[in-house]
Scaffold this motif. Structure first.
Motif, short mmCIF file in Angstrom:
data_model
loop_
_atom_site.label_atom_id
_atom_site.label_comp_id
_atom_site.label_asym_id
_atom_site.label_seq_id
_atom_site.Cartn_x
_atom_site.Cartn_y
_atom_site.Cartn_z
N LYS A 1 -7.23 -11.48 -3.32
CA LYS A 1 -6.22 -10.51 -2.92
C LYS A 1 -4.95 -10.69 -3.74
O LYS A 1 -4.54 -11.83 -4.03
CB LYS A 1 -5.86 -10.67 -1.44
N ASP B 1 -5.70 -2.34 0.18
CA ASP B 1 -5.49 -2.92 1.50
C ASP B 1 -4.16 -2.43 2.06
O ASP B 1 -3.15 -2.38 1.34
CB ASP B 1 -5.50 -4.45 1.40
N TYR B 2 -4.17 -2.03 3.32
CA TYR B 2 -2.96 -1.56 3.98
C TYR B 2 -2.75 -2.33 5.28
O TYR B 2 -3.71 -2.82 5.90
CB TYR B 2 -3.05 -0.06 4.29
N LYS B 3 -1.50 -2.45 5.68
CA LYS B 3 -1.19 -3.04 6.99
C LYS B 3 -0.29 -2.08 7.76
O LYS B 3 0.41 -1.24 7.16
CB LYS B 3 -0.53 -4.40 6.83
N ASN C 1 -0.62 -3.02 0.96
CA ASN C 1 -0.55 -4.48 1.01
C ASN C 1 -1.22 -5.13 -0.20
O ASN C 1 -1.32 -6.35 -0.27
CB ASN C 1 -1.24 -4.97 2.30
N GLY C 2 -1.71 -4.33 -1.13
CA GLY C 2 -2.30 -4.90 -2.33
C GLY C 2 -3.75 -4.48 -2.53
O GLY C 2 -4.24 -3.53 -1.92
N ARG D 1 1.52 3.04 7.77
CA ARG D 1 0.61 2.30 6.89
C ARG D 1 1.35 1.93 5.61
O ARG D 1 1.87 2.80 4.92
CB ARG D 1 -0.64 3.13 6.56
N LYS E 1 -1.06 -8.24 -4.83
CA LYS E 1 -0.34 -6.96 -4.85
C LYS E 1 -0.68 -6.16 -6.10
O LYS E 1 -0.69 -4.93 -6.08
CB LYS E 1 1.17 -7.22 -4.80
#
Length: 220
Positions: free
Chosen positions: A29, A71-73, A87-88, A84, A31
Motif C-alpha cells: 500500500k 483504496d478509500y476511507k 487513501n492510496g 469517501r 499513496k
C-alpha cells in the motif's frame, strides 16, 4: 420409434495426496502508484530470495492473481456526514509454490517464509501431482458403472441392450484436494523463534473425488 435407456454412471476415486500447494498473498500500500508498485516488487524479490535459499528456482513461485486497486476511507466532516477520501493504492499479489509431499520440506518452507520481510499470508493444501490420472480413472469408473446398471436393467426387463447412442459429460474442473486443514496463526512468531520451525509428521486425509456421465443406449 427407437426404444432407449438412459443411465447416469458414477465414478468414485480415493487416493492419497502426494503434492503440497502453499499459497501466499502479498499486499503493498502507498499513496503513490509508483511507490506501491516498487514496494510490491521488493516484496516479491524478498520472497523469492527466501525460497531460493532452500533450493527452489525463481520460476517455481507462480503468480495466480495480480491486481492494483484504489483504496478509500470514510471520514466524518463537521456536519456529521461521511465522505469517501482517497487513501492510496493497494497492490495485491497472489502466488503459489508447489512441491512433492514432504512434511520436513513443508516445515522448512513455512519457517523461512515466516522470517521473510515480505510477511505474506499463507495457506496450505494437499493435492495430487498427476490430476490427469485421477480424471481418467473417474471416467473409466463412471463408464463401467453406467454399463453395469444398463445391463442389469435390461436383464430385469427381459430386453437386450443395444448400441450406445450418446454420452453426455460436463467437462468441468474437479476439486482434487484433501479436506485436511493446515492452519497457521497470523502471528507466526513467539519472540524470535518461528512457530513452524519443527516438522509435524501428519498424514493428510485421502482425497475422495466423484464424477458422473450420462449414457444413452438403444434397446433391441
Amino acid at each position: 420409434m427407437t426404444r432407449i435407456i438412459t443411465v447416469k454412471g458414477v465414478g468414485n476415486v480415493s487416493t492419497k495426496p502426494d503434492y503440497v500447494v502453499v499459497s501466499m498473498n502479498l499486499e503493498a500500500k502507498d499513496k503513490e502508484y509508483d511507490a506501491a508498485m516498487d514496494l510490491a516488487a521488493e516484496q516479491l524479490e524478498q520472497l523469492n530470495d527466501s525460497l531460493m535459499s532452500l533450493g527452489f528456482e525463481k520460476n517455481d513461485l507462480k503468480t495466480t492473481n495480480f491486481s492494483v486497486d484504489t483504496d478509500y476511507k470514510s471520514l466524518k466532516d463537521q456536519q456529521g456526514n461521511y465522505q469517501r477520501v482517497f487513501n492510496g493504492f493497494v497492490c495485491r499479489h497472489q502466488l503459489k509454490l508447489s512441491f512433492d509431499f514432504d512434511m520436513k520440506r513443508l516445515s522448512q518452507v513455512l519457517s523461512t517464509v515466516a522470517e521473510c520481510l515480505a510477511h505474506p499470508e499463507i495457506g496450505i493444501s494437499f493435492t495430487v501431482k498427476d490430476a490427469t490420472a485421477i480424471n481418467e480413472a473417474l471416467l473409466r469408473e463412471a463408464t463401467a458403472n453406467a454399463k453395469r446398471k444398463a445391463e442389469l436393467l435390461c436383464e430385469a426387463s427381459e430386453v437386450k441392450l443395444g448400441k450406445l447412442i450418446t454420452i453426455d459429460y460436463n467437462w468441468g474442473e474437479l476439486n482434487i484436494y484433501s479436506d485436511t486443514r493446515y492452519d497457521i496463526a497470523e502471528d507466526s512468531k513467539i519472540g524470535a523463534v518461528p512457530m513452524m520451525a519443527r516438522a509435524i509428521d501428519i498424514e493428510p486425509d485421502d482425497i475422495d473425488v466423484r464424477d458422473t456421465a450420462t449414457f444413452v443406449w438403444e434397446i433391441e
